[in-house]
Write a protein that holds these residues in place. Structure first.
Motif, PDB file in Angstrom:
ATOM      1  N   ALA A  44    -123.698 -23.918   5.037  1.00 59.44           N
ATOM      2  CA  ALA A  44    -125.161 -24.379   5.641  1.00 59.44           C
ATOM      3  C   ALA A  44    -125.531 -23.492   7.083  1.00 59.44           C
ATOM      4  O   ALA A  44    -124.710 -23.374   7.915  1.00 59.44           O
ATOM      5  N   MET A  45    -126.676 -23.135   7.015  1.00 60.19           N
ATOM      6  CA  MET A  45    -127.014 -22.476   8.534  1.00 60.19           C
ATOM      7  C   MET A  45    -127.770 -23.440   9.268  1.00 60.19           C
ATOM      8  O   MET A  45    -127.601 -23.241  10.504  1.00 60.19           O
ATOM      9  N   LEU A  46    -128.339 -24.545   8.799  1.00 62.92           N
ATOM     10  CA  LEU A  46    -128.937 -25.818   9.720  1.00 62.92           C
ATOM     11  C   LEU A  46    -127.873 -26.550  10.249  1.00 62.92           C
ATOM     12  O   LEU A  46    -126.635 -26.989   9.358  1.00 62.92           O
ATOM     13  N   PRO A  47    -127.944 -27.063  11.433  1.00 61.10           N
ATOM     14  CA  PRO A  47    -126.977 -28.052  11.875  1.00 61.10           C
ATOM     15  C   PRO A  47    -127.225 -29.341  10.955  1.00 61.10           C
ATOM     16  O   PRO A  47    -128.230 -29.464  10.036  1.00 61.10           O
ATOM     17  N   LYS A  48    -126.421 -30.387  11.082  1.00 61.84           N
ATOM     18  CA  LYS A  48    -126.240 -31.626  10.304  1.00 61.84           C
ATOM     19  C   LYS A  48    -127.219 -32.464  10.755  1.00 61.84           C
ATOM     20  O   LYS A  48    -127.884 -33.307   9.863  1.00 61.84           O
ATOM     21  N   THR A  49    -127.591 -32.943  12.040  1.00 66.96           N
ATOM     22  CA  THR A  49    -128.473 -33.966  12.133  1.00 66.96           C
ATOM     23  C   THR A  49    -129.973 -33.529  12.497  1.00 66.96           C
ATOM     24  O   THR A  49    -130.364 -32.433  12.748  1.00 66.96           O
ATOM     25  N   PRO A  50    -130.943 -34.412  12.304  1.00 69.32           N
ATOM     26  CA  PRO A  50    -132.226 -33.992  12.336  1.00 69.32           C
ATOM     27  C   PRO A  50    -132.620 -33.474  13.660  1.00 69.32           C
ATOM     28  O   PRO A  50    -133.534 -32.530  13.811  1.00 69.32           O
ATOM     29  N   ILE A  51    -131.975 -34.162  14.735  1.00 70.48           N
ATOM     30  CA  ILE A  51    -132.517 -33.769  16.053  1.00 70.48           C
ATOM     31  C   ILE A  51    -132.134 -32.186  16.391  1.00 70.48           C
ATOM     32  O   ILE A  51    -132.493 -31.608  17.160  1.00 70.48           O
TER      33      ILE A  51
ATOM     34  N   ARG B 221    -134.000 -28.903  17.008  1.00 70.92           N
ATOM     35  CA  ARG B 221    -133.782 -27.907  18.183  1.00 70.92           C
ATOM     36  C   ARG B 221    -133.603 -26.479  17.897  1.00 70.92           C
ATOM     37  O   ARG B 221    -134.278 -25.941  18.757  1.00 70.92           O
ATOM     38  N   VAL B 222    -132.981 -26.360  16.905  1.00 78.50           N
ATOM     39  CA  VAL B 222    -132.639 -24.822  16.704  1.00 78.50           C
ATOM     40  C   VAL B 222    -134.183 -24.323  15.813  1.00 78.50           C
ATOM     41  O   VAL B 222    -134.384 -22.977  16.151  1.00 78.50           O
TER      42      VAL B 222
ATOM     43  N   GLY C 173    -124.061 -24.920  17.735  1.00 75.40           N
ATOM     44  CA  GLY C 173    -122.891 -25.772  18.173  1.00 75.40           C
ATOM     45  C   GLY C 173    -121.749 -25.129  18.409  1.00 75.40           C
ATOM     46  O   GLY C 173    -121.393 -24.095  18.943  1.00 75.40           O
ATOM     47  N   SER C 174    -120.636 -25.451  17.509  1.00 72.57           N
ATOM     48  CA  SER C 174    -119.342 -24.874  17.342  1.00 72.57           C
ATOM     49  C   SER C 174    -119.500 -23.563  16.357  1.00 72.57           C
ATOM     50  O   SER C 174    -118.478 -22.993  16.442  1.00 72.57           O
ATOM     51  N   GLU C 175    -120.312 -23.528  15.665  1.00 66.59           N
ATOM     52  CA  GLU C 175    -120.193 -22.418  14.526  1.00 66.59           C
ATOM     53  C   GLU C 175    -121.530 -21.833  14.601  1.00 66.59           C
ATOM     54  O   GLU C 175    -122.563 -22.027  14.674  1.00 66.59           O
ATOM     55  N   PHE C 176    -121.717 -20.474  13.942  1.00 72.76           N
ATOM     56  CA  PHE C 176    -122.880 -19.502  13.961  1.00 72.76           C
ATOM     57  C   PHE C 176    -123.754 -20.169  12.999  1.00 72.76           C
ATOM     58  O   PHE C 176    -123.168 -20.585  11.828  1.00 72.76           O
ATOM     59  N   GLY C 177    -125.000 -20.380  13.281  1.00 69.86           N
ATOM     60  CA  GLY C 177    -125.997 -20.681  12.207  1.00 69.86           C
ATOM     61  C   GLY C 177    -127.346 -20.207  12.394  1.00 69.86           C
ATOM     62  O   GLY C 177    -127.675 -19.394  13.164  1.00 69.86           O
ATOM     63  N   TRP C 178    -128.525 -21.255  11.904  1.00 72.75           N
ATOM     64  CA  TRP C 178    -129.639 -20.922  11.977  1.00 72.75           C
ATOM     65  C   TRP C 178    -130.365 -20.370  13.287  1.00 72.75           C
ATOM     66  O   TRP C 178    -131.010 -19.696  13.575  1.00 72.75           O
ATOM     67  N   GLY C 179    -129.680 -21.281  14.605  1.00 74.19           N
ATOM     68  CA  GLY C 179    -130.187 -21.164  15.804  1.00 74.19           C
ATOM     69  C   GLY C 179    -129.998 -19.782  16.248  1.00 74.19           C
ATOM     70  O   GLY C 179    -130.639 -19.031  17.060  1.00 74.19           O
ATOM     71  N   ASP C 180    -128.653 -19.131  15.995  1.00 72.20           N
ATOM     72  CA  ASP C 180    -128.086 -18.043  16.361  1.00 72.20           C
ATOM     73  C   ASP C 180    -128.730 -16.825  15.443  1.00 72.20           C
ATOM     74  O   ASP C 180    -129.161 -15.849  16.279  1.00 72.20           O
ATOM     75  N   LEU C 181    -128.856 -16.738  14.105  1.00 72.48           N
ATOM     76  CA  LEU C 181    -129.493 -15.847  13.580  1.00 72.48           C
ATOM     77  C   LEU C 181    -131.058 -15.529  13.952  1.00 72.48           C
ATOM     78  O   LEU C 181    -131.627 -14.516  13.787  1.00 72.48           O
ATOM     79  N   ALA C 182    -131.701 -16.749  14.529  1.00 71.51           N
ATOM     80  CA  ALA C 182    -133.188 -16.654  14.706  1.00 71.51           C
ATOM     81  C   ALA C 182    -133.037 -15.965  16.272  1.00 71.51           C
ATOM     82  O   ALA C 182    -134.202 -15.409  16.683  1.00 71.51           O
ATOM     83  N   VAL C 183    -132.112 -16.305  17.098  1.00 70.19           N
ATOM     84  CA  VAL C 183    -132.078 -15.853  18.386  1.00 70.19           C
ATOM     85  C   VAL C 183    -131.685 -14.334  18.477  1.00 70.19           C
ATOM     86  O   VAL C 183    -132.482 -13.408  19.343  1.00 70.19           O
TER      87      VAL C 183
END
Length: 260
Positions: free
Chosen positions: A79-86, A90-91, A153-163
């Motif tokens: 998963a690239m998106l974090p788990k929680t809706p908030i 945020r990302v 958060g603790s792992e690379f994901g959506w927020g990082d690849l977008a930034v």
């Protein structure tokens, strides 16, 4: 196999490629001839005549964020998106800021420095404004990152690849890096070590061969750049109204293609 229509310098294409690589999805790329509007297959994949556009068998998806959503829905692991809706919200908000304000500042610097749209004092003023805007955006991102290793958060994901496409371009190409020692600077060093980021950055740099000819191509009317929404707003707000008018007269700028 999935086909991705792209240009390696497009931050929108870069974030899609990062997701594809991180998820381990095999894909091939094609750069459409945007001078001519691309061939029929590209126009069918994206009637707006923009990259990226993704072709998966008989299905086509365009707009980078929608493509990311499609990849997440179709290949949910990893998963690239974090788990929680908030956290997902945020990302996605960070992505929106980078896709509009950050992209526009980087794009404006390319227009001035590489495409020669402005000269003398106007160019200096517009470059300074872009630098000030990038500094503010970097400060915002630094606060958003906080003490976390990644924007996800603790792992690379959506927020990082977008930034990363935007911060890396500002630092590595445009000369406006995050402040030394900042959380954002350490994050940039960290993500630059990832194989996915190294591949995407290398492809972008390789595509810049011959860019010294760009001002002449613009002057001759052979090169047309897209002035869409946030880019046009940045140019007008940064003192480039005459640049837009002149580009429209000379047909060296275009807007998004209208869908038939």
């Amino acid at each position: 196999m999935i086909k991705l229509y792209e240009h390696p310098l497009s931050p929108y294409a870069q974030k899609v490629k990062l997701s594809l690589i991180e998820k381990g999805i095999p894909f091939e790329v094609e750069m459409p001839n945007l001078f001519s509007g691309g061939d029929a297959a590209f126009r069918a994949a994206n009637p707006r005549l923009e990259v990226p556009a993704l072709v998966d068998g008989e299905d086509t998806v365009y707009d980078s964020t929608i493509i990311l959503e499609y990849l997440e829905d179709t290949w949910p692991t990893p998963a690239m998106l974090p788990k929680t809706p908030i956290e997902r919200a945020r990302v996605r908000t960070l992505e929106e800021i980078c896709d509009t304000q950050y992209e526009a500042a980087n794009w404006g610097l390319f227009e001035i420095r590489m495409f020669g749209r402005a000269k003398g004092g106007l160019a200096e003023a517009m470059i300074a404004r872009a630098g000030e805007q990038i500094a503010k955006l970097n400060a915002h991102l630094d606060r958003a990152l906080g003490t976390a290793d990644y924007f996800n958060g603790s792992e690379f994901g959506w927020g990082d690849l977008a930034v990363v496409p935007h911060v890396n371009a500002a630092a590595g190409v445009n000369g406006f890096p995050p402040p030394a020692g900042s959380a954002l600077a350490h994050w940039l060093d960290r993500v630059r070590d990832r194989p996915s980021v190294q591949r995407v950055v290398a492809e972008a740099l390789a595509s810049m061969g011959g860019f010294e000819m760009l001002p002449q191509l613009v002057e001759s009317g052979a090169f047309v750049r897209e002035y869409r929404d946030h880019r046009l707003e940045w140019m007008l707000r940064s003192g480039g109204t005459d640049i837009v008018i002149e580009g429209m007269k000379r047909k060296t700028i275009r807007f998004s293609a209208e869908i038939d």
